[in-house]
Design a protein around this motif. Structure first.
Motif, short mmCIF file in Angstrom:
data_model
loop_
_atom_site.label_atom_id
_atom_site.label_comp_id
_atom_site.label_asym_id
_atom_site.label_seq_id
_atom_site.Cartn_x
_atom_site.Cartn_y
_atom_site.Cartn_z
N VAL A 1 0.85 -1.19 0.00
CA VAL A 1 0.00 0.00 0.00
C VAL A 1 0.89 1.24 0.00
O VAL A 1 1.60 1.50 0.98
CB VAL A 1 -0.93 0.01 1.23
CG1 VAL A 1 -1.82 1.25 1.20
CG2 VAL A 1 -1.76 -1.26 1.29
N PRO A 2 0.89 2.03 -1.06
CA PRO A 2 1.76 3.21 -1.14
C PRO A 2 1.32 4.32 -0.19
O PRO A 2 0.13 4.45 0.13
CB PRO A 2 1.62 3.65 -2.60
CG PRO A 2 0.26 3.16 -3.00
CD PRO A 2 0.06 1.87 -2.27
N ASN A 3 2.29 5.11 0.24
CA ASN A 3 1.99 6.27 1.08
C ASN A 3 1.70 7.47 0.19
O ASN A 3 2.46 8.43 0.13
CB ASN A 3 3.18 6.55 2.00
CG ASN A 3 3.41 5.43 2.99
OD1 ASN A 3 2.51 5.06 3.74
ND2 ASN A 3 4.61 4.86 2.98
N ALA B 1 -1.18 9.04 7.82
CA ALA B 1 -2.51 9.19 7.23
C ALA B 1 -2.97 7.89 6.58
O ALA B 1 -4.14 7.49 6.72
CB ALA B 1 -2.50 10.32 6.21
N VAL B 2 -2.06 7.22 5.86
CA VAL B 2 -2.42 5.96 5.21
C VAL B 2 -2.71 4.88 6.24
O VAL B 2 -3.66 4.10 6.10
CB VAL B 2 -1.30 5.52 4.24
CG1 VAL B 2 -1.51 4.09 3.77
CG2 VAL B 2 -1.26 6.45 3.04
N GLY C 1 9.65 0.95 10.84
CA GLY C 1 10.24 2.13 10.23
C GLY C 1 9.40 3.36 10.45
O GLY C 1 8.17 3.30 10.42
N ASN C 2 10.05 4.52 10.70
CA ASN C 2 9.38 5.80 10.98
C ASN C 2 8.67 5.73 12.33
O ASN C 2 7.97 4.77 12.62
CB ASN C 2 8.38 6.19 9.90
CG ASN C 2 8.93 6.16 8.49
OD1 ASN C 2 8.44 5.40 7.66
ND2 ASN C 2 9.94 6.94 8.22
N THR C 3 8.84 6.76 13.12
CA THR C 3 8.14 6.87 14.41
C THR C 3 6.83 7.62 14.20
O THR C 3 6.83 8.66 13.53
CB THR C 3 9.01 7.61 15.44
OG1 THR C 3 10.28 6.96 15.53
CG2 THR C 3 8.35 7.61 16.81
N PRO C 4 5.73 7.11 14.72
CA PRO C 4 4.46 7.81 14.50
C PRO C 4 4.41 9.17 15.19
O PRO C 4 4.98 9.36 16.27
CB PRO C 4 3.42 6.85 15.10
CG PRO C 4 4.18 5.99 16.05
CD PRO C 4 5.56 5.86 15.49
N VAL C 5 3.77 10.11 14.54
CA VAL C 5 3.53 11.41 15.15
C VAL C 5 2.42 11.26 16.18
O VAL C 5 1.41 10.60 15.93
CB VAL C 5 3.12 12.44 14.08
CG1 VAL C 5 2.74 13.77 14.72
CG2 VAL C 5 4.24 12.63 13.06
N THR C 6 2.61 11.84 17.35
CA THR C 6 1.59 11.80 18.40
C THR C 6 1.20 13.22 18.78
O THR C 6 1.78 14.20 18.28
CB THR C 6 2.10 11.05 19.64
OG1 THR C 6 3.21 11.75 20.21
CG2 THR C 6 2.53 9.63 19.27
N ALA C 7 0.24 13.34 19.68
CA ALA C 7 -0.24 14.66 20.07
C ALA C 7 0.85 15.51 20.71
O ALA C 7 0.82 16.75 20.62
CB ALA C 7 -1.41 14.50 21.03
N ALA D 1 6.78 10.66 9.33
CA ALA D 1 6.25 10.47 7.98
C ALA D 1 4.74 10.67 8.04
O ALA D 1 3.98 9.71 8.10
CB ALA D 1 6.60 9.08 7.44
N PRO D 2 4.30 11.94 8.06
CA PRO D 2 2.86 12.20 8.21
C PRO D 2 2.02 11.56 7.12
O PRO D 2 0.86 11.19 7.37
CB PRO D 2 2.76 13.73 8.20
CG PRO D 2 4.06 14.20 7.63
CD PRO D 2 5.08 13.17 8.00
#
Length: 221
Positions: free
Chosen positions: A46-48, A89-90, A70-76, A84-85
């Motif tokens: 699934v592409p980003n 989103a994906v 891979g990549n750390t999720p963005v949190t509040a 990798a916003p």
């Protein structure tokens, strides 16, 4: 569940920046394909890409969803250096896709962090979890099992922040969460990497393998 011999699993991808080009590119470690072969699944990558709609997956009769590392999720309260916003989103869309259709969903490392934070858990900095094996205590039912597994994450899941919707299955010796499952839905996460060496403990491996393997070979009459 379809009667196809091979399970179709939607797989998320990490975002890397190509050196010398500055392009943001999607990628997946080659090690994963040995896992896919062992599990008997066909990966649907699934592409980003924007817009972050994954409704096209309905045309492919997806059976399950896998969120990789891979990549750390963005949190509040945190925007990490490797954010990798577009991927966030994906994966938000993939989480909604799986829940709306009642599909099994497994998160690995970043994927587990992403899932846990979306249910309300908190990320904290980890010490001694990057590129080294370490011990975990696995608790499923009344029995505890000690194991050693690989680890490649600089952020950890704070057990004190875990919501009631998620059941903790394994913890590291520092008390951080190494595996969990949803109490009502087929959603789970592990912080180790099943596609890399150091994840061969039979109890831990069976949990991950069984998430896909039985469904990959079963048939519905």
């Amino acid at each position: 569940m379809s009667s196809r011999e091979r399970h179709r699993v939607a797989v998320s991808l990490r975002v890397d920046v190509a050196l010398g080009h500055g392009e943001r590119r999607d990628g997946l470690a080659h090690d994963w394909y040995a896992c896919f072969a062992r599990w008997g699944i066909t990966p649907i990558l699934v592409p980003n890409a924007a817009p972050a709609s994954v409704s096209w997956l309905d045309e492919l009769s997806i059976d399950a969803v896998l969120l990789t590392g891979g990549n750390t999720p963005v949190t509040a309260d945190m925007v990490p250096d490797d954010a990798a916003p577009e991927r966030d989103a994906v994966e938000d869309a993939l989480l909604a896709f799986a829940r709306d259709r009642g599909l099994p969903l497994l998160g690995v490392c970043r994927g587990a962090q992403f899932l846990a934070t979306r249910f309300g858990a908190r990320l904290i900095e980890a010490d001694g979890h990057v590129a080294r094996d370490h011990a975990v205590t696995w608790r499923h039912g009344r029995h505890a099992h000690r194991a050693t597994t690989n680890s490649f994450h600089g952020w950890a899941l704070d057990s004190a922040s875990f919501p009631d919707a998620l059941r903790i299955l394994a913890t590291a010796d520092d008390g951080t969460v190494e595996a969990f499952e949803h109490v009502d839905e087929a959603i789970a996460g592990v912080l180790w990497h099943p596609e890399r060496p150091g994840s061969e403990d039979p109890v831990l491996a069976a949990f991950v393998d069984d998430f896909f393997a039985p469904r990959a070979t079963s048939e519905v009459v």
